[in-house]
Design a protein around this motif. Sequence first.
Motif, PDB file in Angstrom:
ATOM      1  N   GLU A 187      39.425  12.950  -2.424  1.00  0.00           N
ATOM      2  CA  GLU A 187      38.683  12.658  -3.562  1.00  0.00           C
ATOM      3  C   GLU A 187      37.166  12.712  -3.501  1.00  0.00           C
ATOM      4  N   SER A 188      36.756  12.628  -2.131  1.00  0.00           N
ATOM      5  CA  SER A 188      35.109  12.777  -2.071  1.00  0.00           C
ATOM      6  C   SER A 188      34.959  13.122  -0.332  1.00  0.00           C
ATOM      7  N   ILE A 189      33.772  13.217  -0.263  1.00  0.00           N
ATOM      8  CA  ILE A 189      33.484  13.086   1.273  1.00  0.00           C
ATOM      9  C   ILE A 189      33.658  11.486   1.598  1.00  0.00           C
ATOM     10  N   SER A 190      33.568  11.354   2.708  1.00  0.00           N
ATOM     11  CA  SER A 190      33.563   9.626   3.183  1.00  0.00           C
ATOM     12  C   SER A 190      32.270   9.395   3.627  1.00  0.00           C
ATOM     13  N   PHE A 191      31.247  10.145   3.518  1.00  0.00           N
ATOM     14  CA  PHE A 191      29.850   9.700   3.847  1.00  0.00           C
ATOM     15  C   PHE A 191      29.043  10.817   3.779  1.00  0.00           C
ATOM     16  N   GLU A 192      27.625  10.808   3.667  1.00  0.00           N
ATOM     17  CA  GLU A 192      26.661  11.833   3.499  1.00  0.00           C
ATOM     18  C   GLU A 192      26.796  12.668   4.833  1.00  0.00           C
ATOM     19  N   THR A 193      27.172  13.968   4.414  1.00  0.00           N
ATOM     20  CA  THR A 193      27.420  15.064   5.672  1.00  0.00           C
ATOM     21  C   THR A 193      25.885  15.137   6.279  1.00  0.00           C
ATOM     22  N   ILE A 194      26.198  15.197   7.667  1.00  0.00           N
ATOM     23  CA  ILE A 194      24.716  15.499   8.391  1.00  0.00           C
ATOM     24  C   ILE A 194      24.933  16.747   8.995  1.00  0.00           C
ATOM     25  N   VAL A 195      24.010  17.703   8.790  1.00  0.00           N
ATOM     26  CA  VAL A 195      23.929  18.922   9.372  1.00  0.00           C
ATOM     27  C   VAL A 195      22.359  18.943  10.109  1.00  0.00           C
ATOM     28  N   ALA A 196      22.343  19.106  11.301  1.00  0.00           N
ATOM     29  CA  ALA A 196      20.974  18.924  11.723  1.00  0.00           C
ATOM     30  C   ALA A 196      20.771  19.978  13.033  1.00  0.00           C
ATOM     31  N   ILE A 197      19.840  21.043  12.500  1.00  0.00           N
ATOM     32  CA  ILE A 197      19.506  22.094  13.292  1.00  0.00           C
ATOM     33  C   ILE A 197      18.422  21.824  14.413  1.00  0.00           C
ATOM     34  N   GLY A 198      18.304  22.029  15.643  1.00  0.00           N
ATOM     35  CA  GLY A 198      17.569  22.077  16.570  1.00  0.00           C
ATOM     36  C   GLY A 198      17.001  20.919  16.774  1.00  0.00           C
ATOM     37  N   PRO A 199      15.806  20.709  16.760  1.00  0.00           N
ATOM     38  CA  PRO A 199      14.904  19.449  16.937  1.00  0.00           C
ATOM     39  C   PRO A 199      15.478  18.292  15.932  1.00  0.00           C
ATOM     40  N   ASN A 200      16.035  18.370  14.676  1.00  0.00           N
ATOM     41  CA  ASN A 200      16.561  17.777  13.721  1.00  0.00           C
ATOM     42  C   ASN A 200      17.504  16.928  14.556  1.00  0.00           C
ATOM     43  N   LYS A 212      16.286  25.644   8.015  1.00  0.00           N
ATOM     44  CA  LYS A 212      17.148  26.718   8.122  1.00  0.00           C
ATOM     45  C   LYS A 212      17.801  27.141   9.391  1.00  0.00           C
ATOM     46  N   LEU A 213      19.233  27.261   9.440  1.00  0.00           N
ATOM     47  CA  LEU A 213      19.811  27.546  10.763  1.00  0.00           C
ATOM     48  C   LEU A 213      19.171  28.777  11.313  1.00  0.00           C
ATOM     49  N   VAL A 214      19.144  28.398  12.692  1.00  0.00           N
ATOM     50  CA  VAL A 214      18.646  29.838  13.505  1.00  0.00           C
ATOM     51  C   VAL A 214      19.661  30.082  14.741  1.00  0.00           C
ATOM     52  N   GLU A 215      19.462  31.068  15.471  1.00  0.00           N
ATOM     53  CA  GLU A 215      20.327  31.308  16.626  1.00  0.00           C
ATOM     54  C   GLU A 215      19.835  30.447  17.818  1.00  0.00           C
ATOM     55  N   GLY A 216      20.639  30.101  18.363  1.00  0.00           N
ATOM     56  CA  GLY A 216      20.467  29.588  19.877  1.00  0.00           C
ATOM     57  C   GLY A 216      20.357  28.013  19.866  1.00  0.00           C
ATOM     58  N   GLN A 217      20.004  27.400  18.760  1.00  0.00           N
ATOM     59  CA  GLN A 217      19.832  26.038  18.853  1.00  0.00           C
ATOM     60  C   GLN A 217      21.028  25.156  18.476  1.00  0.00           C
ATOM     61  N   THR A 218      21.223  24.152  18.700  1.00  0.00           N
ATOM     62  CA  THR A 218      22.575  23.342  18.566  1.00  0.00           C
ATOM     63  C   THR A 218      22.399  22.895  17.026  1.00  0.00           C
ATOM     64  N   ILE A 219      23.665  23.067  16.619  1.00  0.00           N
ATOM     65  CA  ILE A 219      23.793  22.500  15.158  1.00  0.00           C
ATOM     66  C   ILE A 219      24.866  21.232  15.234  1.00  0.00           C
ATOM     67  N   VAL A 220      24.357  20.041  14.963  1.00  0.00           N
ATOM     68  CA  VAL A 220      25.200  18.863  14.874  1.00  0.00           C
ATOM     69  C   VAL A 220      25.754  18.711  13.335  1.00  0.00           C
ATOM     70  N   PHE A 221      27.115  18.655  13.361  1.00  0.00           N
ATOM     71  CA  PHE A 221      27.668  18.604  12.131  1.00  0.00           C
ATOM     72  C   PHE A 221      28.600  17.501  12.058  1.00  0.00           C
ATOM     73  N   ASP A 222      28.260  16.659  11.305  1.00  0.00           N
ATOM     74  CA  ASP A 222      28.958  15.079  11.285  1.00  0.00           C
ATOM     75  C   ASP A 222      29.454  15.030   9.968  1.00  0.00           C
ATOM     76  N   CYS A 223      30.905  14.795   9.768  1.00  0.00           N
ATOM     77  CA  CYS A 223      31.499  15.114   8.219  1.00  0.00           C
ATOM     78  C   CYS A 223      32.739  14.491   8.366  1.00  0.00           C
ATOM     79  N   GLY A 224      33.079  14.098   6.965  1.00  0.00           N
ATOM     80  CA  GLY A 224      34.348  13.135   6.757  1.00  0.00           C
ATOM     81  C   GLY A 224      34.976  13.594   5.299  1.00  0.00           C
ATOM     82  N   ALA A 225      36.012  13.322   5.220  1.00  0.00           N
ATOM     83  CA  ALA A 225      36.762  13.366   3.771  1.00  0.00           C
ATOM     84  C   ALA A 225      37.347  12.236   3.678  1.00  0.00           C
ATOM     85  N   ARG A 226      37.449  11.549   2.097  1.00  0.00           N
ATOM     86  CA  ARG A 226      38.211  10.375   1.936  1.00  0.00           C
ATOM     87  C   ARG A 226      39.409  11.068   1.054  1.00  0.00           C
ATOM     88  N   TYR A 227      40.540  10.445   1.562  1.00  0.00           N
ATOM     89  CA  TYR A 227      41.829  10.875   0.810  1.00  0.00           C
ATOM     90  C   TYR A 227      42.550   9.509   0.467  1.00  0.00           C
TER      91      TYR A 227
END
Lengths: 361, 361
Positions: A187-200, A212-227
């Motif tokens: 029905e929705s996401i379960s919280f605001e999706t976090i996408v964070a590249i590099g220093p973010n 913007k996403l770049v090569e080589g840096q970590t991308i933290v992707f924290d996400c959820g769905a509500r069902y």
Amino acid sequence: MSDFRFPSRVQKLRERLTKDELDAIFISNGENRRYVSGFVSSAGYLLVTQNDAVICTDFRYTEQAAQQAPGWRVDRIGGKSDWLANLVNEFEIKTLGFESDDMTVATLERFKKALKENDATPELKPTSGIGVDLRAYKDAGELELLQCAIDIGDKAFEETAAQLAVGMTEKEAAWIFEKAVREQGAESISFETIVAIGPNAARPHHATSDSKLVEGQTIVFDCGARYQGYCSDLTRTVVLGKADDEVKRVYDIVLTAQLAAIDMVTSGMTGEDCDAIARKIITEAGHENDFGHSLGHGLGLEVHENPGVGPNAKGKLENGMPFTIEPGIYIPGWGGVRIEDVVVLENDKARVMSHAAKMSF
Amino acid sequence: MSDFRFPSRVQKLRERLTKDELDAIFISNGENRRYVSGFVSSAGYLLVTQNDAVICTDFRYTEQAAQQAPGWRVDRIGGKSDWLANLVNEFEIKTLGFESDDMTVATLERFKKALKENDATPELKPTSGIGVDLRAYKDAGELELLQCAIDIGDKAFEETAAQLAVGMTEKEAAWIFEKAVREQGAESISFETIVAIGPNAARPHHATSDSKLVEGQTIVFDCGARYQGYCSDLTRTVVLGKADDEVKRVYDIVLTAQLAAIDMVTSGMTGEDCDAIARKIITEAGHENDFGHSLGHGLGLEVHENPGVGPNAKGKLENGMPFTIEPGIYIPGWGGVRIEDVVVLENDKARVMSHAAKMSF
């Protein structure tokens, strides 16, 4: 009583009333209302005694309440607060618990005034945590819904990960995930999706931005769905292009800490004990000060609920409780790595419920 | 003081402190925090005196608070509640207002205990509505953001309306709107989109379902976008295929009532007076009992906020206040019609801010 949609939840609530010496409890929290009765809405209250179970809601929702919550009496309430007094008098309630973590000071004052004006004189007892205590344990039906939410989140994440590209913004990446979640029936996401590249990514609660996403840096992707009300919560850390040795080193520490906690957590352990398993590994790897949040948290109708899984969590983890295990290392200016799965304790051990792929080098 | 991002908002809050005989106010409500300081987060408090303005937030948000809220002192707070006592002592606060409509009973008790333990003895005064009173008037910057939200909502609705088709479900229709809103730069929808076909439309707060759109029945579409915090709110009623005479008759009454209210509302009128303009027309057309909600509501950082515009709204509508005008007629078993626009009072008259097309026969 067998008419209830969730008879054992009502039963457990009534056992708690006995234990806490309450004639009745007045439930104002929306998730607790949904959990106990099955009635899903933006407005309404429950009043539960040993013999009675009443939903109090306004004209917009009475029909829906009757459909969703068989076995409950549905009272239509108006803007005035005299209806609570009438119920207190009808059921001869002497001690009435209310949810002090949910009810505002102003609402309590309004009810107190209306009770007094209508010659209802129960002792009002603040209660804390009754609903969330009950909700920490999930029954089979709940675990099934939670699994659906997790499966949708896993699939949506994997679809998104396959589309990540250099030059895409964090917000664009989040939106790909969010579309996928909805298109798979959540029905929705379960919280605001976090996408964070590099220093973010060095900030565990980064607000997804136009970076913007770049090569080589970590991308933290924290996400959820509500069902059907149940919330999943997944974190993966990925890298576009080639991961350098520092990324591999940090990722490996976090993954080792996570897998150790998943492997070693047992029912009866406290949330603090579980947190310590992962924290010890991160500390011994020299990152004691770089893991500034709790290892995890329970989840269900809310994305953060009981049990606590962190440095000060004294409560026990028990069979039937799902929770996240999500250690991280955050290095200012460089970035961060966090890896999160949902587990549920069964037969004293953790069963992993989320299955999105992790990085391998 | 000129360093503040919103100096006049801080100034007006301080004038209110004087009026209400408070040395300081402790703001816990998230929208009020954002409005006064510019600091947007899921956690934090403001403490404002005549000379001081402090944001209290945890380690996750201190950096962001400093960026978003120039001119404010940012204090990092921990899990204990002693920091409030320290501030009360530092600023020698004797009377401290708190937001009784926001603060829970349990939170207030926690602060009371910590104040006592730390020898801080202010008189704690419950306040109600200070933040929402201030927020009812929008400055030029706010009206600009609100207009952006409205424009996105209008455009997304029109795009959606063009795609509605027989056999599509209400949920599918809502999702088309929600995608369009995001793709046009809104951060989210501003409330759960309501799409209601036929008999479902007889319930003003129908939960969008899997019911399929059919020809000839009214479809009530109530939707909004959130842009930089500001919420739009739009309702249109449409019909696929040919509208029959009964649809035309009911639609015409609702539209006449809406246009009359828009045309006749003036600043200085109460919300009740404005409501009465539309209600009289609907009543005289024989539908007195079929318009069971208020004519409208203010909107801004929340989709429902002051001013009230309904049968019991005693507050005055003033220049600078935006609000909705949304009469409806609901006939059980048949369906419903609701038409909603946002207006703002300027030079004593309503200027219509929303421009999505209406039905014409």
